[in-house]
Design a protein around this motif. Structure first.
Motif, mmCIF file in Angstrom:
data_model
loop_
_atom_site.group_PDB
_atom_site.id
_atom_site.type_symbol
_atom_site.label_atom_id
_atom_site.label_comp_id
_atom_site.label_asym_id
_atom_site.label_seq_id
_atom_site.Cartn_x
_atom_site.Cartn_y
_atom_site.Cartn_z
ATOM 1 N N PHE A 26 0.853 -1.188 0.000
ATOM 2 C CA PHE A 26 0.000 0.000 0.000
ATOM 3 C C PHE A 26 0.884 1.232 0.000
ATOM 4 N N GLU A 27 0.534 2.187 -0.867
ATOM 5 C CA GLU A 27 1.195 3.482 -0.875
ATOM 6 C C GLU A 27 0.118 4.540 -0.984
ATOM 7 N N GLY A 28 0.115 5.505 -0.067
ATOM 8 C CA GLY A 28 -0.889 6.555 -0.090
ATOM 9 C C GLY A 28 -0.844 7.374 1.177
ATOM 10 N N ASP A 29 -1.911 8.108 1.440
ATOM 11 C CA ASP A 29 -1.991 8.893 2.667
ATOM 12 C C ASP A 29 -3.445 8.976 3.108
ATOM 13 N N VAL B 68 -5.303 6.425 -2.182
ATOM 14 C CA VAL B 68 -4.541 5.223 -2.511
ATOM 15 C C VAL B 68 -3.789 5.487 -3.811
ATOM 16 N N ASN B 69 -2.484 5.677 -3.710
ATOM 17 C CA ASN B 69 -1.664 5.847 -4.909
ATOM 18 C C ASN B 69 -1.380 4.499 -5.556
ATOM 19 N N LYS C 151 -6.012 2.020 -7.538
ATOM 20 C CA LYS C 151 -5.568 3.394 -7.322
ATOM 21 C C LYS C 151 -6.831 4.227 -7.227
ATOM 22 N N GLY C 152 -6.971 5.013 -6.157
ATOM 23 C CA GLY C 152 -8.184 5.816 -6.022
ATOM 24 C C GLY C 152 -8.313 6.443 -4.661
ATOM 25 N N SER C 153 -9.559 6.660 -4.236
ATOM 26 C CA SER C 153 -9.805 7.328 -2.963
ATOM 27 C C SER C 153 -11.077 6.814 -2.302
ATOM 28 N N VAL D 114 -17.769 7.119 -0.009
ATOM 29 C CA VAL D 114 -17.729 7.171 -1.464
ATOM 30 C C VAL D 114 -16.342 6.716 -1.887
ATOM 31 N N ALA D 115 -16.288 5.852 -2.886
ATOM 32 C CA ALA D 115 -15.010 5.357 -3.410
ATOM 33 C C ALA D 115 -14.937 5.654 -4.903
ATOM 34 N N TYR D 116 -13.803 6.174 -5.308
ATOM 35 C CA TYR D 116 -13.503 6.394 -6.727
ATOM 36 C C TYR D 116 -12.177 5.730 -7.021
ATOM 37 N N GLY D 117 -12.025 5.158 -8.186
ATOM 38 C CA GLY D 117 -10.718 4.603 -8.492
ATOM 39 C C GLY D 117 -10.703 3.717 -9.714
#
Length: 92
Positions: free
Chosen positions: A11-14, A32-33, A64-66, A75-78
């Protein structure tokens, strides 16, 4: 943030949070990068995760998303890619 887990899960992100100490007001923003995992690892990491049997065909997952919102309402986008290709549906 970068997290490496067993079996190549990565996992890579913030993220940022609000009200984690206030029941039912916990809020999260997750970017999520890069997320690489397998269905087997997901089943081991997520308590009570019980996907349909045909999900076992999805061996590799790349996302990859948010995610934005509350733990039980978000809400999830990716972009999801699997060993079988990309889904033909979108969720928002």
């Amino acid at each position: 943030m970068q997290i490496k887990l067993a079996r190549g899960a990565y996992f890579e992100g913030d993220f940022s949070t609000r009200n984690l100490a206030v029941k039912e007001e916990e809020f999260i923003n997750l970017r999520v990068n890069k997320l690489q995992t397998t269905m087997r690892t997901m089943e081991e990491l997520i308590p009570k995760f019980n996907p349909p049997t045909n999900f076992r065909k999805l061996t590799n997952l790349n996302f990859k998303g948010s995610f934005d919102g509350f733990f039980n309402d978000f809400v999830a986008y990716g972009d999801l890619r699997t060993n079988l290709g990309r889904p033909s549906w979108t969720c928002a």
